[in-house]
Write an enzyme that holds these catalytic residues in place. Structure first.
Site, PDB file in Angstrom:
ATOM      1  CD  GLU A 232      18.728 -63.641  36.571  1.00 21.78           C
ATOM      2  OE1 GLU A 232      19.695 -64.165  37.164  1.00 21.78           O
ATOM      3  OE2 GLU A 232      17.828 -63.015  37.150  1.00 21.78           O
ATOM      4  CG  HIS A 243      17.681 -56.818  40.490  1.00 23.18           C
ATOM      5  ND1 HIS A 243      17.187 -57.522  41.557  1.00 23.18           N
ATOM      6  CD2 HIS A 243      17.710 -57.683  39.444  1.00 23.18           C
ATOM      7  CE1 HIS A 243      16.916 -58.762  41.187  1.00 23.18           C
ATOM      8  NE2 HIS A 243      17.225 -58.884  39.909  1.00 23.18           N
TER       9      HIS A 243
END
Length: 452
Positions: A232, A243
């Site tokens: 990102e 995550h």
């Protein structure tokens, strides 16, 4: 961290994810090559990309009448979730002229704003163009070249993996007749509630139009799954972030608690914060950026390695390493300069120390930590590439002080050099609508086989 509501999409006046397969626009998948590597070299396979169905025009199966316009459902076609899924067809996409998606087979360019469309999200399809390519990266590495030189504050060019169904849910949900060929079945660790159809049912119940985004809204259901954010980034900052979730595969959440909404953020199915390694946030302000060690004014290679405890392809994942290559030089990830946090890779020890140092809630460890991400890869994960701006948090969590009003002297608050008032989508789209990211030279293979 990956905002669930930030991906604004416009397609022929509609931004929706439908279940039937339309025929009014021909669907032609742009080519995208992936090389598979061993110590003996790399072999390319002819894959393609497919646009997420959330961006596509969705209409009545018997006409061109929109099922969803702006951020409102057509109540006659969509009186309830099941009827809506049966009445509505998702159609083919004009990738370049409508969405600013250009592929020459080896390189993929995603542009933020093209006409009325904002952002895009695509998946890697296998050679048969019917199923997503599934990856298990345990004891392997994934590499790609990226050009973020045209990516300013507030924009994110992302490459990541999510635990979607191989066929987009087509075989499991009878109302999904479109499948992976039309980009259905998205999920991530933010349990996004802006997805219009989830598990073959329209997200009509409780649908609330967004007050900030004229083309989006949220329903009562969300779509959750494990998410490995390889990349990102913009030209200012970058983060690699696993995550994890306490459920396997794509799972629908149906309440504020299970979706992790608001005050229930840490009660949900997934760890929304993740365990991020952002060099700037970790105290290395000279590592990444224009003219820095990793110089974002020109293209470079990103390599992410997934280390198992027993060095086998089936072992438990214990570490996630990052390195770069630019102008012929291999560059190791920056080392943490935060007191009490050591190292330059993601391990359970690093994550625990970082959460303590930054006074962050540790929902990563409570959902299984690094090993849980390895378990997700063992079941197979899908490659996603996207460009987006952030209606939820102005992308401040990536490249600026976050929260905006936090004490910037505290460890972990500042994530990059962008201002606390930067990243407002209306401004980003007006001033930097031509922002773009270029992904190329995708490779997967044995450790140290993709970049030397």
């Amino acid at each position: 961290m990956h905002s669930a509501t930030a991906l604004a999409a416009l397609g022929f006046g509609a931004s929706v994810l439908a279940q039937q397969a339309g025929t009014l626009t021909t669907e032609t998948h742009p080519s995208m090559s992936l090389s598979r590597c061993t110590s003996d070299g790399c072999v390319a396979e002819d894959d393609s990309i497919v646009l997420d169905a959330n961006w596509r025009w969705t209409h009545d199966t018997d006409s061109s009448t929109n099922c969803y316009t702006g951020n409102t459902w057509d109540s006659s076609l969509c009186p309830d979730g099941t009827t809506c899924a049966q009445n509505c067809a998702v159609d083919g996409a004009d990738y370049e002229s409508t969405y600013g998606i250009v592929s020459d087979g080896g390189a993929l360019t995603l542009t933020l704003k093209t006409g009325d469309n904002v952002g895009s999200r695509v998946y890697l399809l296998g050679p048969e163009s019917e199923n997503y390519v599934k990856f298990d990266l345990r004891n392997k590495e994934f590499a790609f070249d990226v050009d973020v030189s045209n990516m300013p504050c507030g924009v994110n060019g992302a490459l990541y993996f999510v635990e979607m169904d191989r066929d987009g849910g087509m075989s499991e949900y009878e109302n999904n007749k479109a499948g992976a060929k039309y980009g259905t079945g998205y999920c991530d660790a933010q349990c996004p509630q802006d997805i219009k159809f989830i598990n073959g049912i329209a997200n009509v119940d409780g649908w609330t139009p967004s007050t900030g985004d004229a083309n989006s809204g949220t329903g009562s259901r969300g779509s959750c799954c494990n998410e490995m954010d390889i990349w990102e980034a913009n030209k200012v900052s970058t983060a690699v972030t696993p995550h994890v979730c306490n459920k396997s595969g794509q799972t629908a959440c149906t309440s504020n608690s299970t979706c992790g909404v608001g005050d229930a953020r840490y009660d949900g199915v997934c760890d929304k914060d993740g365990c991020d390694f952002n060099p700037y946030r970790m105290g290395n302000e000279s590592f990444y950026g224009d003219g820095k060690i990793v110089d974002t004014s020109s293209k470079f290679t990103v390599v992410t390695q997934f280390i198992t405890g027993d060095s086998t392809d089936t072992g438990d994942l214990t570490e996630i390493r990052r390195l770069y290559k630019q102008n012929g030089n291999v560059i190791q990830q920056a080392t943490s300069d935060i007191s009490g946090v050591s190292g330059n890779s993601i391990t359970d020890d690093f994550c625990k120390a970082q959460k303590t140092a930054f006074n962050d809630t540790d929902s990563f460890e409570s959902r299984g930590g690094v090993a849980a991400m390895g378990d997700a890869f063992s079941r197979g994960m899908v490659l996603v590439m996207s460009i987006w701006d952030d209606y939820a948090a102005d992308m401040l969590w990536l490249d600026a002080p976050y929260p905006a009003d936090a004490d910037t002297s505290k460890a972990g608050v500042v994530r990059g050099t962008c201002a606390a008032d930067s990243g407002v989508p209306a401004t980003v789209e007006s001033d930097s609508g031509d922002a773009s990211v270029i992904f190329s030279n995708l490779k997967v293979g044995a450790l140290n086989s993709t970049y030397s």
